[in-house]
Design a protein around this motif. Sequence first.
Motif, PDB file in Angstrom:
ATOM      1  N   LYS A 170      55.657   1.722  78.455  1.00 35.27           N
ATOM      2  CA  LYS A 170      54.555   0.757  78.477  1.00 35.27           C
ATOM      3  C   LYS A 170      54.846  -0.414  77.543  1.00 35.27           C
ATOM      4  O   LYS A 170      54.543  -1.559  77.867  1.00 35.27           O
ATOM      5  CB  LYS A 170      53.247   1.443  78.084  1.00 35.27           C
ATOM      6  N   GLU A 220      44.597  -6.669  77.062  1.00 32.73           N
ATOM      7  CA  GLU A 220      45.193  -5.347  77.203  1.00 32.73           C
ATOM      8  C   GLU A 220      46.115  -5.308  78.407  1.00 32.73           C
ATOM      9  O   GLU A 220      45.830  -5.927  79.447  1.00 32.73           O
ATOM     10  CB  GLU A 220      44.098  -4.291  77.361  1.00 32.73           C
ATOM     11  N   ASP A 240      48.512  -2.237  80.323  1.00 28.06           N
ATOM     12  CA  ASP A 240      49.004  -0.853  80.347  1.00 28.06           C
ATOM     13  C   ASP A 240      48.569  -0.074  79.113  1.00 28.06           C
ATOM     14  O   ASP A 240      49.356   0.650  78.493  1.00 28.06           O
ATOM     15  CB  ASP A 240      50.529  -0.829  80.477  1.00 28.06           C
ATOM     16  N   LYS A 241      47.320  -0.255  78.718  1.00 22.50           N
ATOM     17  CA  LYS A 241      46.701   0.422  77.571  1.00 22.50           C
ATOM     18  C   LYS A 241      47.271  -0.014  76.224  1.00 22.50           C
ATOM     19  O   LYS A 241      47.010   0.626  75.202  1.00 22.50           O
ATOM     20  CB  LYS A 241      46.799   1.949  77.730  1.00 22.50           C
TER      21      LYS A 241
END
Length: 205
Positions: free
Chosen positions: A33, A108, A110-111
């Motif tokens: 990520k 934000e 992908d978290k």
Amino acid sequence: MNLIEEKFYEELSLLPESYFKEALKEFLIVEGKADKVTELIAKRFKKGEYVVIGGLALRSYFKGARPLTPDIDLLVSSSAKDSLKSFLKEVKLKRTNVFLGSRWIVAEKDKVEIDLKIADKSYEQEALKYPKKVNYAGNTIYVIAPEYLALMKMEALREKDEKDLMILFKLSVFKHKKFKQLLEKYMPDKVDDYKQIKLMAELMK
């Protein structure tokens, strides 16, 4: 700087990828990520339009700094409107904040939280011209130089900023002469604070 000087500066400015990589892992972002986020940053912004700031920048210079918060902080040029607009289309906009009179955009991807500070001060615009760089996951990422990172922390000067400054002041790559010149130019009222924090850092060897 002329082309020869700029090339020489860039050769001296490469940070170790291992520090940057370990820093990303430290705040429990899945590496895949984080790779996507750094790829997006490198894709949408050009050199001179942004630098990585905050805890990730500090950890890119020194592995023993305080624990990181789970986000990536960017300083973005106020003139990079097209790049910023393109970047924001690919992230989720969460909110905007104001700190020390400056605007922050919190997004934000992908978290992974990305905090973008718009460079509205003269020293911040100058910092964008002289970044350090790290090659990470096939992309070139630009990180704020330690002297300009110290300026940002001198401006805020919270308790955690003082601790970070003591770390910065002890780094072999930190140029105190350059920093004092910058401080006298942009924050002359902070010179005495610098001397005191520098002394504290020296006493803590």
